[in-house]
Motif scaffolding. Structure first.
Motif, PDB file in Angstrom:
ATOM      1  N   GLU A 385       0.839  -1.210   0.000  1.00  0.00           N
ATOM      2  CA  GLU A 385       0.000   0.000   0.000  1.00  0.00           C
ATOM      3  C   GLU A 385       0.871   1.256   0.000  1.00  0.00           C
ATOM      4  N   GLN A 390      -1.856   3.116  -3.032  1.00  0.00           N
ATOM      5  CA  GLN A 390      -3.237   2.664  -3.272  1.00  0.00           C
ATOM      6  C   GLN A 390      -3.654   1.795  -2.079  1.00  0.00           C
ATOM      7  N   GLU A 403     -10.845  -0.266  -4.457  1.00  0.00           N
ATOM      8  CA  GLU A 403      -9.540   0.401  -4.494  1.00  0.00           C
ATOM      9  C   GLU A 403      -9.720   1.891  -4.275  1.00  0.00           C
ATOM     10  N   CYS A 404      -8.695   2.500  -3.685  1.00  0.00           N
ATOM     11  CA  CYS A 404      -8.769   3.951  -3.486  1.00  0.00           C
ATOM     12  C   CYS A 404      -7.347   4.493  -3.362  1.00  0.00           C
ATOM     13  N   ALA A 405      -7.102   5.663  -3.943  1.00  0.00           N
ATOM     14  CA  ALA A 405      -5.781   6.283  -3.808  1.00  0.00           C
ATOM     15  C   ALA A 405      -5.639   6.866  -2.408  1.00  0.00           C
TER      16      ALA A 405
END
Ligand code: ATP
Ligand code: MG
Length: 419
Positions: A385, A390, A403-405
């Protein structure tokens, strides 16, 4: 181990959300009715309660927590909220404010009673006090507040019982009639009623013993003794209740336990809590302010017993909308704890309720903890991560992931919370 005193209760972290739910709902309704909060001390000079509640009442004669302080003054933990508000109204010249003045309180109360379900030595009341008007419209407003509060909290099967106990003039004739009725029957009645006969004959109607109750059922009715003004007041109130669609029954046996009531008295009662079925009691007390040294002032109010409504809400399965943390941020290993802390700080700053692992437990233990605290989502931070910038946001109830930034976590969580 030192135990909690008899008749008192802790509100544990698992329960306090329910109290907050009830309190915030009541505060919101107070806002709708234009009432403002008043807070008074937990103890007062004993004299205040003796004068206002009356020394012939159970509260004053048996139930008060009275003690001498180190200065030799007799003080009493408040057994109810109304008399302290009257004292404050007079002492702070609140009559100089625009009247009618609507005030509410949420307070602990103390009564030395035999503890049982719904009956404690320290309990809590929400109360409304409307000062400065004798109009039956304010009796209505007050009852409407209580009704909407109880309904708004989601309770069912509560009935409003209303009566008028007249003013001192008509009550005098009535208590004379009661004494003549009860006198020849007194031998069959309980000891408490024998006492009440002298001190407070109205209370003979309020006895819970079956024998006294059946004798009382044949007693003269206050309705036949009301003077014209008290009758007109009561009729107006009941016609307003009709037109506002608030269901009620007229109940000649509602007399209320405290001396200060005049005219309107009412209770909201449920059958579902056994003998402790009164969840709210109130009425008008036009002589209270003068009793504690102020100018005659029309007043009406009520108090809701918070433990009793909590019991009823739990019994009826009301949804308290319990709050849970939005996210628990977990670290693959303790070396990522600082990064987790940063993420949590960002979430909190964005108004998202978040927590993270601070004791260095294994990932498995962290998932278990997240489940125990009922976090809605979980985020795991590890080597990959950090490298990819991400993360995955995991829905802890259905296991789905997205998913996420790194930089979008707070915004994404906000979307989830509001959507
Ligand atoms: P009861 O007849 O049950 O003793 P009360 O007439 O003494 O009630 P009030 O003085 O009118 O009660 O108080 C208002 C509300 O506060 C009651 O309707 C009840 O819900 C609650 N209440 C009163 N005493 C207690 C207590 N000892 N423990 C818990 N709640 C209480
Ligand atoms: Mg009582």
């Amino acid at each position: 181990m030192i135990n909690i005193p008899k008749g008192t209760k802790d509100v544990l972290p698992t329960e306090s959300g329910r109290w907050q739910y009830i309190e915030s709902k009541l505060r919101r309704i107070a806002r709708l009715y234009n009432a403002r909060e008043i807070r008074t001390p937990v103890f007062e000079h004993t004299e205040l309660f003796v004068r206002s509640i009356g020394d012939g009442t159970d509260v004053v004669s048996k139930e008060m927590y009275t003690f001498e302080d180190k200065g030799g003054r007799s003080v009493t933990l408040k057994p109810e909220g109304t008399a302290p508000v009257a004292r404050s109204f007079v002492e702070n010249s609140l009559d100089a404010m625009s009247l009618p003045l609507k005030m509410y309180y949420i307070t602990p109360c103390f009564r030395y009673e035999r503890p049982q379900a719904g009956r404690l030595r320290e309990f809590h009341q929400f109360g409304l006090e409307v000062y400065g008007a004798t109009s039956p419209y304010l009796d209505l407003d007050c009852i409407s507040f209580a009704y909407n509060a109880l309904v708004g909290l989601g309770m069912k099967n509560i009935m409003l019982h209303v009566n008028s106990i007249g003013c001192p003039t008509c009550r005098k004739n009535y208590t004379d009639a009661l004494r003549s009725y009860f006198k020849p029957k007194l031998d069959e009645m309980c000891d408490t009623c024998k006492e009440r006969f002298e001190r407070n004959p109205l209370r003979l109607l309020d006895c819970k013993s079956p024998v006294c109750k059946s004798i009382a059922s044949g007693a003269p009715k206050i309705a036949d003794y009301l003077c014209d003004d008290c009758r007109a007041h009561h009729d107006k109130l009941t016609s307003l209740l009709d037109s506002c669609g608030i269901p009620y029954v007229r109940d000649d046996n509602i007399v209320r336990g405290l001396d200060y009531y005049t005219r309107t008295v009412f209770e909201f009662v449920t059958e579902e809590l056994g003998a402790q079925g009164t969840v709210c009691g109130g009425g008008r007390y036009d002589n209270l302010v003068s009793e504690v040294g102020g100018k005659p002032t029309g007043c009406v109010g009520f108090a809701i017993g918070l433990e009793r409504i909590l019991m009823l809400m739990e019994k009826q399965g009301v949804d308290f909308g319990e709050e849970r943390p939005d996210v628990f941020v977990m670290s693959q290993s303790p070396v990522f704890a600082d990064e987790c802390l940063k993420i949590v700080a960002g979430l909190r700053a964005a108004g998202i309720s978040a927590d993270t692992e601070m004791t260095g437990r294994s990932l498995k233990a962290q998932f278990k903890y997240a489940d125990k605290i009922k976090a809605s989502y979980g985020i795991v931070i590890g080597e990959s991560e950090i490298a990819s910038k991400q993360i995955k946001i995991k829905n802890l109830s259905d296991g789905t992931e997205e998913e996420c930034a790194f930089g979008d976590i707070a915004a994404r969580m906000k979307e989830k919370k509001n959507g």
